[in-house]
Structures are given as structure tokens and as C-alpha cells.
Design a protein around this motif. Structure first.
Motif, PDB file in Angstrom:
ATOM      1  N   SER A 103      45.785  36.087  26.873  1.00  0.00           N
ATOM      2  CA  SER A 103      46.041  36.858  28.352  1.00  0.00           C
ATOM      3  C   SER A 103      45.124  37.098  29.075  1.00  0.00           C
ATOM      4  O   SER A 103      43.859  36.889  29.005  1.00  0.00           O
ATOM      5  CB  SER A 103      46.689  38.302  27.711  1.00  0.00           C
ATOM      6  N   LYS A 104      45.408  37.669  30.395  1.00  0.00           N
ATOM      7  CA  LYS A 104      44.406  37.728  31.546  1.00  0.00           C
ATOM      8  C   LYS A 104      43.579  38.705  31.009  1.00  0.00           C
ATOM      9  O   LYS A 104      42.121  38.252  31.219  1.00  0.00           O
ATOM     10  CB  LYS A 104      45.231  38.484  32.675  1.00  0.00           C
ATOM     11  N   ASP A 105      43.597  39.699  30.269  1.00  0.00           N
ATOM     12  CA  ASP A 105      42.696  40.774  30.005  1.00  0.00           C
ATOM     13  C   ASP A 105      41.607  40.218  28.915  1.00  0.00           C
ATOM     14  O   ASP A 105      40.652  40.341  29.017  1.00  0.00           O
ATOM     15  CB  ASP A 105      43.295  42.166  29.375  1.00  0.00           C
ATOM     16  N   GLU A 106      42.351  39.586  27.965  1.00  0.00           N
ATOM     17  CA  GLU A 106      41.532  38.780  26.842  1.00  0.00           C
ATOM     18  C   GLU A 106      40.402  37.832  27.409  1.00  0.00           C
ATOM     19  O   GLU A 106      39.348  37.739  27.203  1.00  0.00           O
ATOM     20  CB  GLU A 106      42.279  38.255  25.771  1.00  0.00           C
ATOM     21  N   THR A 107      41.223  37.037  28.601  1.00  0.00           N
ATOM     22  CA  THR A 107      40.431  35.905  28.970  1.00  0.00           C
ATOM     23  C   THR A 107      39.204  36.492  29.946  1.00  0.00           C
ATOM     24  O   THR A 107      37.892  36.022  29.917  1.00  0.00           O
ATOM     25  CB  THR A 107      41.042  35.218  29.983  1.00  0.00           C
ATOM     26  N   VAL A 108      39.441  37.885  30.841  1.00  0.00           N
ATOM     27  CA  VAL A 108      38.528  38.326  31.347  1.00  0.00           C
ATOM     28  C   VAL A 108      37.223  38.884  30.544  1.00  0.00           C
ATOM     29  O   VAL A 108      36.166  38.824  30.758  1.00  0.00           O
ATOM     30  CB  VAL A 108      39.073  39.495  32.494  1.00  0.00           C
ATOM     31  N   ALA A 109      37.653  39.505  29.312  1.00  0.00           N
ATOM     32  CA  ALA A 109      36.751  40.026  28.437  1.00  0.00           C
ATOM     33  C   ALA A 109      35.816  38.749  27.859  1.00  0.00           C
ATOM     34  O   ALA A 109      34.828  38.925  27.996  1.00  0.00           O
ATOM     35  CB  ALA A 109      37.426  40.954  27.393  1.00  0.00           C
ATOM     36  N   MET A 110      36.504  37.696  27.711  1.00  0.00           N
ATOM     37  CA  MET A 110      35.535  36.674  27.088  1.00  0.00           C
ATOM     38  C   MET A 110      34.560  36.178  28.196  1.00  0.00           C
ATOM     39  O   MET A 110      33.624  35.801  27.949  1.00  0.00           O
ATOM     40  CB  MET A 110      36.589  35.512  26.435  1.00  0.00           C
ATOM     41  N   ALA A 111      35.229  36.164  29.528  1.00  0.00           N
ATOM     42  CA  ALA A 111      34.443  35.616  30.576  1.00  0.00           C
ATOM     43  C   ALA A 111      33.300  36.605  30.661  1.00  0.00           C
ATOM     44  O   ALA A 111      31.940  35.956  31.119  1.00  0.00           O
ATOM     45  CB  ALA A 111      35.173  35.328  31.786  1.00  0.00           C
ATOM     46  N   VAL A 112      33.475  37.850  30.807  1.00  0.00           N
ATOM     47  CA  VAL A 112      32.216  38.786  30.625  1.00  0.00           C
ATOM     48  C   VAL A 112      31.154  38.476  29.614  1.00  0.00           C
ATOM     49  O   VAL A 112      30.024  38.464  29.923  1.00  0.00           O
ATOM     50  CB  VAL A 112      32.946  40.159  30.832  1.00  0.00           C
ATOM     51  N   ARG A 113      31.861  38.380  28.607  1.00  0.00           N
ATOM     52  CA  ARG A 113      30.888  38.047  27.580  1.00  0.00           C
ATOM     53  C   ARG A 113      29.911  36.974  27.663  1.00  0.00           C
ATOM     54  O   ARG A 113      28.791  36.876  27.321  1.00  0.00           O
ATOM     55  CB  ARG A 113      31.611  38.010  26.086  1.00  0.00           C
TER      56      ARG A 113
END
Length: 358
Positions: A103-113
Motif C-alpha cells: 500500500s501507499k503507507d507500506e511503500t513510503v515506510a520502505m522508502a524511508v528505510r
């Protein structure tokens, strides 16, 4: 390549899963400006698409480095030369163990990581709730029944929303894909190549939303069968004649999925010729955004990856940007997927060493 067909059959026993800066200046038509051409070439992108990683970790999968020491997957990838992370995003995915998450939120979290590990980031918009690939390009359920003007708004608003969420977390993707493996178009039926005028409008809405938030991000249009020169010429001739905007041509290259499962040596020169011709014909940069080889043949996959990197680096005028392995960490013992670069012992295979060799 229709990975989803294989995965839908082979991954049915998985407990948990998920399938799936270089500043630039572009004109309003998506053309690369003279200033951009004159920039010093950025480091070659050596990448990994790792959309499965959160689900692997949540399931308790443990990663080990070459010495057999437990380690964060990002550290292992970085130690093998990986400097770029590619992440897919789906509109309203389910929690299904095979075709959910991302999802958007999961993808953003992975991008931050990824950024915390010093990685460059590519975002891959599928414009679907699950896999979009040559076999299917199903529009998100929330967009069903929308007329074409509303679909244009849907694409813009969703793309803008994800890009804004990334920006809010301090992530500027270096590259962003509008669609994933789209030889037949995207967001069927309205965005099928049977109606190129509409497909180009959908592409341009994605392009405009990306540039509105992150003008330096390069927009990629992506096809499969990177060795198929006629496939690419027909598609990108249509993209040009219908005014589709983009910066980079993305290619998938999977010898394993070609008819007869031929060795890469029978198609690698066609890949090279295709990339060179694309650069000459369209004046764009090129990038192999998906590649993979058999996990049970690590030497052959290693040799193939070395060959692919060399061919991309040989593209004239530094217009070959990089090579990205699709789910190298997705060990068959967890995923049942045959093209990872990970062994059943939890350690990377020799294949991953190819990103250190080149």
C-alpha cells in the motif's frame, strides 16, 4: 513477463507475502534538456526490487550474510554492491499473503528505510490493487465505473498523493514508473493500446503529478521482453506520435521466461542492440528495471548479470542508467519463486556477487 501467473500458482502455500538523486530538468513535453545531457554521469544504479521484504520479515524469515551471520537484509544487499531500491505501490491492496500489501503507507515506510541505508529509490506505480503486468492491467476497484475524465483525475490524484507522502517523509525518488510492464497499456479497458490517444493521456496525468511534486524525478515507461526490438519500437513510436511524456525507457529482461527457456547468451546481444537503438531513435535514457535468473544455477545467473551490466554500461553517452534485480532476497524456500538470488540456507547465492564484479 507474466510473473503473476506463475506466482499465483506457485505461492499458494505461503503464509505471508507480497508480490511485487540525479537531478534532471525536463521540458513540458518530457524531453531531456541540453543542461541535463551535459551533467556529469551519476553512479551506475545497481538495484534490487524488494517489495516482499516486509512480509518475509513479519513471517519470521531470517537473513544471513555470506559468513552465515544473521544480518539485516539491507546490510547484505549493500555489502553486495546494491545502491538502489525499487518499490511497487498498489492503490487499495488486500492483506492477502500472496497478492496483498504494498500500500501507499507500506511503500513510503520502505522508502524511508531505504534512504536511511543510503539507497537511491525508484517507485513503481502499478495503478491497480494487485499485480499489473502483460497478462493483466486491472483498474483499482475504487475506480470501477468511472468515466474517462474521472479516470484521468484518479490517476493524477493518486500519483500526487503518494508522491506527496514520500516528500513529507523526506524521500525524493530518483525514478518513478508510470505503469508496470505495459506492452498492452494500463488501466484496462480505457488505457489499452487499442486506444493509444487515451493511454497517452493517462500516462501524462501520472507524469504531470510526479513532476508537480518532484520535478527532478525521472519518469520511466516500462515494457517486458527487453530483447524484443520490434515490441519496443512499435510501442514507443506510438508513445511519441500520441505525445506521451517520459524521461527513461525501462526494460525487463528474463531469459528464463522466453519461449523455450533459452540461455541468456542467445538473447543478450538483442538486448544490447535494442537499448542502443532506443537511445538513438528516441533520445532517451534506458534502464533494465527488472532482471532475474534461476536460483539453482547461480553461476549462470552471475554470468548473465555481469553481461547485462556490461551491455547497459556500453550504451552510448552514459545513457544506460543501471540494472535492477527483481526480488533477489525472495528465497524459494519462502516464496517458491525460482528466480531469486538467495539460497535455502538463508544466504545470498553467488549470483548477487555480480553487482560487485561490475
Amino acid at each position: 513477463m507474466n510473473k503473476a501467473l506463475f506466482l499465483g500458482l506457485a505461492l499458494s502455500l505461503l503464509p505471508i507475502g507480497c508480490r511485487t538523486s540525479n537531478p534532471s530538468t525536463t521540458t513540458s513535453t518530457g524531453r531531456i534538456t541540453t543542461g541535463q545531457r551535459n551533467q556529469q554521469a551519476q553512479p551506475f544504479a545497481k538495484g534490487a526490487d524488494i517489495g516482499w521484504l516486509p512480509q518475509m520479515e513479519a513471517s519470521g524469515y531470517v537473513f544471513y550474510n555470506d559468513q552465515g551471520v544473521r544480518q539485516d537484509c539491507f546490510q547484505i544487499l549493500k555489502d553486495h554492491g546494491i545502491n538502489t531500491i525499487r518499490l511497487r505501490t498498489w492503490v487499495n491492496p488486500s492483506s492477502d499473503s500472496i497478492s496483498g500489501h504494498c500500500s501507499k503507507d507500506e511503500t513510503v515506510a520502505m522508502a524511508v528505510r531505504a534512504r536511511k541505508w543510503g539507497m537511491r529509490v525508484m517507485i513503481d506505480f502499478h495503478y491497480s490493487d494487485s499485480w499489473a503486468d502483460p497478462g493483466k492491467q486491472k483498474k483499482p476497484a475504487a475506480w470501477e465505473g468511472h468515466d474517462f475524465p474521472k479516470l484521468l483525475t484518479d490517476v493524477y490524484e493518486y500519483t500526487f498523493e503518494v508522491m506527496t507522502a514520500l516528500k513529507a517523509k523526506g524521500v525524493t525518488p530518483e525514478w518513478v514508473q508510470v505503469g508496470n510492464e505495459t506492452p498492452g497499456g494500463m488501466i484496462y479497458p480505457e488505457g489499452s493500446t487499442a486506444n493509444w490517444a487515451q493511454l497517452a493521456q493517462l500516462i501524462n496525468k501520472g507524469y504531470d503529478a510526479i513532476k508537480a511534486v518532484s520535478p527532478q524525478s525521472k519518469v520511466i515507461l516500462h515494457l517486458d521482453q527487453g530483447n524484443n526490438r520490434e515490441r519496443f519500437r512499435t510501442w514507443f513510436d506510438n508513445a511519441r506520435s500520441h505525445g506521451a511524456h517520459y524521461d527513461v525507457i525501462g526494460l525487463s529482461y528474463y531469459p528464463y521466461w522466453l519461449p523455450g527457456n533459452p540461455d541468456y547468451q542467445l538473447s543478450i546481444d538483442d538486448l544490447a542492440r535494442n537499448m542502443n537503438e532506443l537511445v538513438e531513435r528516441y533520445g532517451k535514457e534506458v534502464m533494465v528495471v527488472e532482471v532475474g535468473g534461476e536460483d539453482t544455477k547461480p553461476q549462470n545467473t552471475y554470468d548473465m548479470l555481469v553481461a547485462v551490466q556490461r551491455r547497459v554500461k556500453a550504451v552510448p553517452n552514459n545513457k544506460g542508467l543501471g540494472v535492477i534485480y527483481w526480488e533477489p532476497e525472495g528465497a524459494r524456500s519462502w516464496s517458491k519463486y525460482p528466480l531469486s538470488a538467495w539460497g535455502n540456507d538463508g544466504k545470498p547465492t553467488k549470483a548477487l556477487d555480480a553487482f560487485l564484479a561490475e
